[in-house]
Scaffold this motif. Sequence first.
Motif, PDB file in Angstrom:
ATOM      1  N   MET A 216     -23.448 -44.689  91.563  1.00 28.09           N
ATOM      2  CA  MET A 216     -22.464 -43.866  90.866  1.00 28.09           C
ATOM      3  C   MET A 216     -21.437 -44.743  90.162  1.00 28.09           C
ATOM      4  N   THR A 217     -20.997 -44.269  89.022  1.00 24.92           N
ATOM      5  CA  THR A 217     -19.972 -45.014  88.318  1.00 24.92           C
ATOM      6  C   THR A 217     -18.616 -44.634  88.883  1.00 24.92           C
ATOM      7  N   ALA A 218     -17.759 -45.613  88.997  1.00 28.09           N
ATOM      8  CA  ALA A 218     -16.430 -45.328  89.508  1.00 28.09           C
ATOM      9  C   ALA A 218     -15.608 -44.665  88.406  1.00 28.09           C
ATOM     10  N   THR A 219     -15.348 -43.353  88.589  1.00 34.19           N
ATOM     11  CA  THR A 219     -14.576 -42.642  87.572  1.00 34.19           C
ATOM     12  C   THR A 219     -13.113 -43.027  87.692  1.00 34.19           C
ATOM     13  N   PRO A 220     -12.402 -43.022  86.587  1.00 33.45           N
ATOM     14  CA  PRO A 220     -10.967 -43.284  86.664  1.00 33.45           C
ATOM     15  C   PRO A 220     -10.286 -42.220  87.510  1.00 33.45           C
ATOM     16  N   ALA A 221      -9.092 -42.506  87.936  1.00 33.42           N
ATOM     17  CA  ALA A 221      -8.425 -41.656  88.921  1.00 33.42           C
ATOM     18  C   ALA A 221      -8.113 -40.259  88.399  1.00 33.42           C
ATOM     19  N   LEU A 222      -9.187 -39.470  88.197  1.00 31.73           N
ATOM     20  CA  LEU A 222      -8.992 -38.057  87.871  1.00 31.73           C
ATOM     21  C   LEU A 222      -8.542 -37.325  89.131  1.00 31.73           C
ATOM     22  N   THR A 223      -7.922 -36.158  88.953  1.00 30.46           N
ATOM     23  CA  THR A 223      -7.650 -35.350  90.143  1.00 30.46           C
ATOM     24  C   THR A 223      -8.981 -34.943  90.746  1.00 30.46           C
ATOM     25  N   PRO A 224      -9.166 -35.159  92.044  1.00 30.29           N
ATOM     26  CA  PRO A 224     -10.433 -34.740  92.641  1.00 30.29           C
ATOM     27  C   PRO A 224     -10.564 -33.215  92.603  1.00 30.29           C
ATOM     28  N   SER A 225     -11.823 -32.741  92.596  1.00 24.77           N
ATOM     29  CA  SER A 225     -12.056 -31.289  92.611  1.00 24.77           C
ATOM     30  C   SER A 225     -11.513 -30.684  93.898  1.00 24.77           C
ATOM     31  N   LEU A 226     -11.695 -31.425  94.982  1.00 17.75           N
ATOM     32  CA  LEU A 226     -11.289 -30.889  96.277  1.00 17.75           C
ATOM     33  C   LEU A 226     -10.593 -31.979  97.072  1.00 17.75           C
ATOM     34  N   GLU A 227      -9.480 -31.635  97.650  1.00 16.31           N
ATOM     35  CA  GLU A 227      -8.730 -32.596  98.449  1.00 16.31           C
ATOM     36  C   GLU A 227      -8.273 -31.887  99.719  1.00 16.31           C
ATOM     37  N   VAL A 228      -8.868 -32.274 100.841  1.00 16.10           N
ATOM     38  CA  VAL A 228      -8.482 -31.682 102.127  1.00 16.10           C
ATOM     39  C   VAL A 228      -7.804 -32.768 102.931  1.00 16.10           C
ATOM     40  N   ALA A 229      -6.615 -32.479 103.465  1.00 17.83           N
ATOM     41  CA  ALA A 229      -5.890 -33.512 104.202  1.00 17.83           C
ATOM     42  C   ALA A 229      -5.371 -32.968 105.524  1.00 17.83           C
ATOM     43  N   GLY A 230      -5.798 -33.612 106.603  1.00 15.04           N
ATOM     44  CA  GLY A 230      -5.278 -33.305 107.937  1.00 15.04           C
ATOM     45  C   GLY A 230      -5.417 -31.850 108.350  1.00 15.04           C
ATOM     46  N   LEU A 231      -6.527 -31.227 107.951  1.00 17.61           N
ATOM     47  CA  LEU A 231      -6.667 -29.791 108.205  1.00 17.61           C
ATOM     48  C   LEU A 231      -7.077 -29.522 109.652  1.00 17.61           C
ATOM     49  N   ALA A 232      -6.244 -28.785 110.354  1.00 13.57           N
ATOM     50  CA  ALA A 232      -6.568 -28.373 111.723  1.00 13.57           C
ATOM     51  C   ALA A 232      -6.387 -26.870 111.811  1.00 13.57           C
ATOM     52  N   TYR A 233      -7.254 -26.242 112.612  1.00 12.38           N
ATOM     53  CA  TYR A 233      -7.179 -24.786 112.685  1.00 12.38           C
ATOM     54  C   TYR A 233      -7.680 -24.294 114.029  1.00 12.38           C
ATOM     55  N   ALA A 234      -6.960 -23.359 114.597  1.00  8.11           N
ATOM     56  CA  ALA A 234      -7.412 -22.677 115.808  1.00  8.11           C
ATOM     57  C   ALA A 234      -7.533 -21.191 115.509  1.00  8.11           C
ATOM     58  N   TYR A 235      -8.637 -20.577 115.950  1.00 14.01           N
ATOM     59  CA  TYR A 235      -8.801 -19.140 115.762  1.00 14.01           C
ATOM     60  C   TYR A 235      -7.765 -18.399 116.588  1.00 14.01           C
ATOM     61  N   PRO A 236      -7.460 -17.165 116.216  1.00 14.15           N
ATOM     62  CA  PRO A 236      -6.432 -16.406 116.943  1.00 14.15           C
ATOM     63  C   PRO A 236      -6.711 -16.328 118.445  1.00 14.15           C
ATOM     64  N   ASP A 237      -7.987 -16.383 118.844  1.00  9.03           N
ATOM     65  CA  ASP A 237      -8.273 -16.320 120.279  1.00  9.03           C
ATOM     66  C   ASP A 237      -8.015 -17.650 120.969  1.00  9.03           C
ATOM     67  N   GLY A 238      -7.495 -18.635 120.222  1.00  9.83           N
ATOM     68  CA  GLY A 238      -7.119 -19.906 120.835  1.00  9.83           C
ATOM     69  C   GLY A 238      -8.176 -20.986 120.700  1.00  9.83           C
ATOM     70  N   HIS A 239      -9.375 -20.609 120.223  1.00 10.00           N
ATOM     71  CA  HIS A 239     -10.428 -21.601 120.102  1.00 10.00           C
ATOM     72  C   HIS A 239     -10.151 -22.529 118.920  1.00 10.00           C
ATOM     73  N   GLN A 240      -9.986 -23.800 119.209  1.00 10.51           N
ATOM     74  CA  GLN A 240      -9.699 -24.750 118.137  1.00 10.51           C
ATOM     75  C   GLN A 240     -11.005 -25.174 117.475  1.00 10.51           C
ATOM     76  N   ALA A 241     -11.128 -24.936 116.169  1.00 10.03           N
ATOM     77  CA  ALA A 241     -12.377 -25.235 115.464  1.00 10.03           C
ATOM     78  C   ALA A 241     -12.265 -26.496 114.618  1.00 10.03           C
ATOM     79  N   LEU A 242     -11.115 -26.788 114.053  1.00  5.92           N
ATOM     80  CA  LEU A 242     -10.935 -27.991 113.233  1.00  5.92           C
ATOM     81  C   LEU A 242      -9.791 -28.820 113.811  1.00  5.92           C
ATOM     82  N   TYR A 243     -10.043 -30.137 113.886  1.00  4.49           N
ATOM     83  CA  TYR A 243      -9.045 -31.024 114.498  1.00  4.49           C
ATOM     84  C   TYR A 243      -8.551 -32.084 113.522  1.00  4.49           C
ATOM     85  N   GLY A 244      -8.228 -31.729 112.312  1.00  2.00           N
ATOM     86  CA  GLY A 244      -7.750 -32.759 111.385  1.00  2.00           C
ATOM     87  C   GLY A 244      -8.868 -33.274 110.508  1.00  2.00           C
TER      88      GLY A 244
END
Lengths: 254, 253
Positions: free
Chosen positions: A1-29
């Motif tokens: 792959m060619t290194a593209t110049p610093a365009l804004t990425p299509s998707l940027e996820v940072a430090g995403l953590a999530y627990a379902y309302p029932d307390g089950h933690q599904a994502l840890y960062g």
Amino acid sequence: MTATPALTPSLEVAGLAYAYPDGHQALYGVDLSVGRGERVALLGPNGAGKTTLVLHLNGILAGGVGSVAVAGLPVEKRNLAEIRRRVGIVFQDPDDQLFMPTVREDVAFGPAAAGMRGAELEERVGAALDQVGMADFADRPPHHLSFGQRRRVAVATVLAMRPEILVLDEPSSNLDPASRRELADILRSLDVTVLMVTHDLPYALELCPRSVILSEGVIAADGRTQDLLCDEKLMRAHRLELPFGFDPRSVSVA
Amino acid sequence: MGAGHAHRLYRPGHSPVHALPPHCKLAATFGFVLVVVSTPREAVWAFGLYALLLAGVAAVARIPAGLLLRRLLIEIPFVAFAVLMPFVAEGERVEVLGMSLSVSGLWGAWNVLAKGTLGVAASVLLASTTELRALLLGLQRLRLPPLLVQIASFMIRYGDVIGDELRRMSVARRSRGFEASGIRHWGVLAKTAGALFIRSYERGERVYLAMVSRGYAGSMPVIDEAVATRGQWAYAAVLPVTALAVCLMGWTL
Ligand SMILES: Nc1ncnc2c1ncn2[C@@H]1O[C@H](COP(=O)(O)OP(=O)(O)O)[C@@H](O)[C@H]1O
Ligand SMILES: [Mg+2]
């Protein structure tokens, strides 16, 4: 792959953590960045949190910590309409995705919800159906199509929104080999960023130069698909198994 | 699987009636039925004229008489009801073929039969010349609550999906040696119904997610707007307006 110049990425996820309302933690960062035009496979065992992550990309799930941005626009309540136009999610069961009485109306749904009407809408629908080779089926009810055709129409329903990023949940599931190849040809022909959730490792290798492994709520690996698939220890650690007789080393990828 | 999806009443064609916008046809049918219902039952000749009017519409729409008559059969329960009336109604009686019949009952039966038949015939004509999908668009155009129209269109879309699910569950039951053969097995069938309900409910949730993901925010976007020209309205109005003239004559004569 060619290194593209610093365009804004299509998707940027940072430090995403999530627990379902029932307390089950599904994502840890989760940290993940997908550049414009990239095709990335999201691999991971059942229950790893893949669907949970996908539902964060267009703000259906929210309220945990961390941030998600699509082409620079943060996923927040006030941006939701625009975010949902930019993120096209193709769900696993096309019968859930195709809820209108005819193919044409289904493909028109997204753009029409964004306020498009008349000739412009008609043109948009025609173009999206052309991209997936289903233009001849516009007036058919989805129920009369084969499973593979329905999956293709499901892809068209989100292409009609001209998304920044196409997210596919298990796109090859339930497809016979011919439909599977046709879908691959379509996905390759598209000029759009793709994030593909899959268990189908040969399919990931065929379509996505890069893969990330999501396991127990974190990104456990991120690299060239071929390198990841060849790393037996890594694969075994995350319950990822290659189909019998398939050797990723023997495949030459572009 | 999923055969016979398209609704069976519709008869594809290219007649001027087929080509009319759905909301014009709906309004014309509704108007016609209203006029028929408000015609005095004693004006027997007026009902004959109404029938002629409908026959004219059927001819223009190229709906064969045999087909129309066969579809009128759904009316049979009403006919049975009408036939009973002269026997059970109170009041003045007449002798017919040695049976004593109530006069008001006879008029009542005639009233139900004539008006019912004309109403059903008009509806059959509408359904034979208008696709179900177009009917919904027409209803939407006539300002029926959008929620009702949405529910109806989901019923069209998912009727077969749910039907298939039911069939698969039945195959799965029978594959494990179960045949529903009597009251003893109703419990199993009830459980099937429960499972079907849960599956449908879960599907509803997934469909909702898919809709929200594509920008649904509580109301269905307008994709096809049924539009009618003044000429089309005028054309559709011929039926109810002629009927109205007949009705007025029925009241004055
Ligand atoms: N609605 C929910 N409520 C509670 N827990 C859930 C819910 N949906 C998923 N989970 C749990 O979150 C974890 C991640 O699920 P999911 O994102 O669906 O995994 P994947 O798509 O990778 O198989 C699983 O352990 C699952 O049981
Ligand atoms: Mg999943």
